[in-house]
Motif scaffolding. Structure first.
Motif, PDB file in Angstrom:
ATOM      1  N   LEU A  16      43.896  41.099  47.347  1.00 41.27           N
ATOM      2  CA  LEU A  16      45.238  41.618  47.111  1.00 41.27           C
ATOM      3  C   LEU A  16      45.981  40.698  46.149  1.00 41.27           C
ATOM      4  O   LEU A  16      46.010  39.481  46.342  1.00 41.27           O
ATOM      5  CB  LEU A  16      46.012  41.751  48.428  1.00 41.27           C
ATOM      6  N   GLY A  17      46.544  41.280  45.110  1.00 41.78           N
ATOM      7  CA  GLY A  17      47.258  40.503  44.111  1.00 41.78           C
ATOM      8  C   GLY A  17      47.587  41.369  42.913  1.00 41.78           C
ATOM      9  O   GLY A  17      47.326  42.583  42.900  1.00 41.78           O
ATOM     10  N   LEU A  18      48.142  40.734  41.898  1.00 38.46           N
ATOM     11  CA  LEU A  18      48.574  41.453  40.700  1.00 38.46           C
ATOM     12  C   LEU A  18      47.398  42.155  40.004  1.00 38.46           C
ATOM     13  O   LEU A  18      47.527  43.309  39.589  1.00 38.46           O
ATOM     14  CB  LEU A  18      49.273  40.497  39.731  1.00 38.46           C
ATOM     15  N   LEU A  19      46.250  41.471  39.896  1.00 39.10           N
ATOM     16  CA  LEU A  19      45.097  42.083  39.227  1.00 39.10           C
ATOM     17  C   LEU A  19      44.676  43.358  39.950  1.00 39.10           C
ATOM     18  O   LEU A  19      44.422  44.382  39.310  1.00 39.10           O
ATOM     19  CB  LEU A  19      43.921  41.108  39.149  1.00 39.10           C
ATOM     20  N   GLN A  28      47.043  46.131  39.123  1.00 39.25           N
ATOM     21  CA  GLN A  28      46.834  46.598  37.754  1.00 39.25           C
ATOM     22  C   GLN A  28      45.587  47.480  37.667  1.00 39.25           C
ATOM     23  O   GLN A  28      45.607  48.534  37.028  1.00 39.25           O
ATOM     24  CB  GLN A  28      46.693  45.414  36.789  1.00 39.25           C
ATOM     25  N   VAL A  29      44.515  47.057  38.307  1.00 37.37           N
ATOM     26  CA  VAL A  29      43.260  47.810  38.250  1.00 37.37           C
ATOM     27  C   VAL A  29      43.421  49.156  38.958  1.00 37.37           C
ATOM     28  O   VAL A  29      42.908  50.174  38.488  1.00 37.37           O
ATOM     29  CB  VAL A  29      42.091  46.972  38.824  1.00 37.37           C
ATOM     30  N   TYR A  30      44.164  49.186  40.066  1.00 40.82           N
ATOM     31  CA  TYR A  30      44.442  50.465  40.722  1.00 40.82           C
ATOM     32  C   TYR A  30      45.194  51.388  39.762  1.00 40.82           C
ATOM     33  O   TYR A  30      44.937  52.591  39.714  1.00 40.82           O
ATOM     34  CB  TYR A  30      45.253  50.263  42.011  1.00 40.82           C
ATOM     35  N   GLY A  31      46.126  50.826  39.014  1.00 39.67           N
ATOM     36  CA  GLY A  31      46.850  51.622  38.011  1.00 39.67           C
ATOM     37  C   GLY A  31      45.909  52.195  36.965  1.00 39.67           C
ATOM     38  O   GLY A  31      45.996  53.376  36.623  1.00 39.67           O
ATOM     39  N   TRP A  32      44.991  51.369  36.469  1.00 37.00           N
ATOM     40  CA  TRP A  32      44.017  51.851  35.471  1.00 37.00           C
ATOM     41  C   TRP A  32      43.179  52.979  36.048  1.00 37.00           C
ATOM     42  O   TRP A  32      42.939  53.988  35.378  1.00 37.00           O
ATOM     43  CB  TRP A  32      43.079  50.727  35.027  1.00 37.00           C
ATOM     44  N   HIS A  33      42.730  52.799  37.293  1.00 36.65           N
ATOM     45  CA  HIS A  33      41.909  53.817  37.956  1.00 36.65           C
ATOM     46  C   HIS A  33      42.673  55.141  38.047  1.00 36.65           C
ATOM     47  O   HIS A  33      42.122  56.206  37.765  1.00 36.65           O
ATOM     48  CB  HIS A  33      41.513  53.318  39.353  1.00 36.65           C
ATOM     49  N   LYS A  34      43.939  55.064  38.413  1.00 35.28           N
ATOM     50  CA  LYS A  34      44.762  56.277  38.530  1.00 35.28           C
ATOM     51  C   LYS A  34      44.977  56.917  37.157  1.00 35.28           C
ATOM     52  O   LYS A  34      44.932  58.142  37.027  1.00 35.28           O
ATOM     53  CB  LYS A  34      46.097  55.951  39.184  1.00 35.28           C
ATOM     54  N   TRP A  35      45.210  56.110  36.137  1.00 34.49           N
ATOM     55  CA  TRP A  35      45.415  56.646  34.787  1.00 34.49           C
ATOM     56  C   TRP A  35      44.160  57.373  34.309  1.00 34.49           C
ATOM     57  O   TRP A  35      44.238  58.467  33.737  1.00 34.49           O
ATOM     58  CB  TRP A  35      45.762  55.544  33.803  1.00 34.49           C
ATOM     59  N   ILE A  36      42.999  56.743  34.528  1.00 33.96           N
ATOM     60  CA  ILE A  36      41.745  57.382  34.117  1.00 33.96           C
ATOM     61  C   ILE A  36      41.542  58.673  34.910  1.00 33.96           C
ATOM     62  O   ILE A  36      41.154  59.704  34.358  1.00 33.96           O
ATOM     63  CB  ILE A  36      40.548  56.430  34.303  1.00 33.96           C
ATOM     64  N   GLY A  37      41.819  58.619  36.216  1.00 30.18           N
ATOM     65  CA  GLY A  37      41.659  59.809  37.051  1.00 30.18           C
ATOM     66  C   GLY A  37      42.531  60.956  36.584  1.00 30.18           C
ATOM     67  O   GLY A  37      42.080  62.106  36.521  1.00 30.18           O
TER      68      GLY A  37
END
Length: 187
Positions: A45-48, A51-60
């Motif tokens: 759990l942290g900023l990275l 951010q990676v969850y955000g990337w995953h959602k954007w790609i999805g």
């Protein structure tokens, strides 16, 4: 036609370049999304991780938009018919697998979006376009959607592997030109 080119009749009918583009962009996005998805769950759990969850959602969400575009294109410009070399059982199975794959490419992002809504996490596509919540915040619904998203992700991976196995069977083993119809390098 150059002398070295085979006769036009030896080439199976190909998909339209727009259909090919949508297919291959989606394929690359799905590979990226699955890879990012597997990576992100193991991050501390942290900023990275956020951010990676955000990337995953954007790609999805991009996969969702591409899939809708593919379905609209397919409705307007149907793909070529299967050649006579395709066995009857393959003719019955292919539309089912393609429909399952397209259904999963819709269901995965929609369950992810709904899961974010149920968690009370605002979804902002590429950090620019805020998207509406699909459901109100609801922890039990979030847990159910998380399980559904996980099960659907495994089903998606299995379906993609089945699709790849069919490509290998047709292109490598049978050399019947099925892959050439969707190949990004064929006319």
């Amino acid at each position: 036609m150059a002398l070295s080119d085979p006769p036009a009749s030896s080439h199976p009918p190909a998909y339209h370049p727009v259909a090919k583009s949508l297919h291959w962009i989606t394929a690359l996005a799905v590979i990226g999304m699955v890879g990012v998805g597997w990576w992100m769950v193991g991050l501390p759990l942290g900023l990275l991780k956020l951010q990676v969850y955000g990337w995953h959602k954007w790609i999805g969400l991009t996969v969702l938009a591409l899939t809708v575009a593919r379905l609209l294109w397919r409705w307007r410009v149907p793909g070529p018919k299967l050649p006579d070399s395709v066995a009857p059982w393959e003719r019955r199975l292919a539309p089912f697998v393609h429909s399952l794959l397209l259904g999963l490419l819709l269901a995965m992002p929609l369950t992810g979006w709904t899961m974010s809504s149920a968690a009370g996490v605002e979804l902002v596509w590429f950090g620019v376009l805020p998207l509406p919540d699909l459901v109100p915040r609801d922890q039990p619904l979030f847990e159910a959607l998380r399980l559904a998203h996980d099960v659907l992700s495994k089903l998606l991976v299995l379906t993609v592997l089945l699709h790849w196995a069919a490509v290998i069977r047709h292109d490598v083993l049978r050399r019947d030109g099925i892959f050439r119809r969707m190949s990004p390098f064929s006319r």
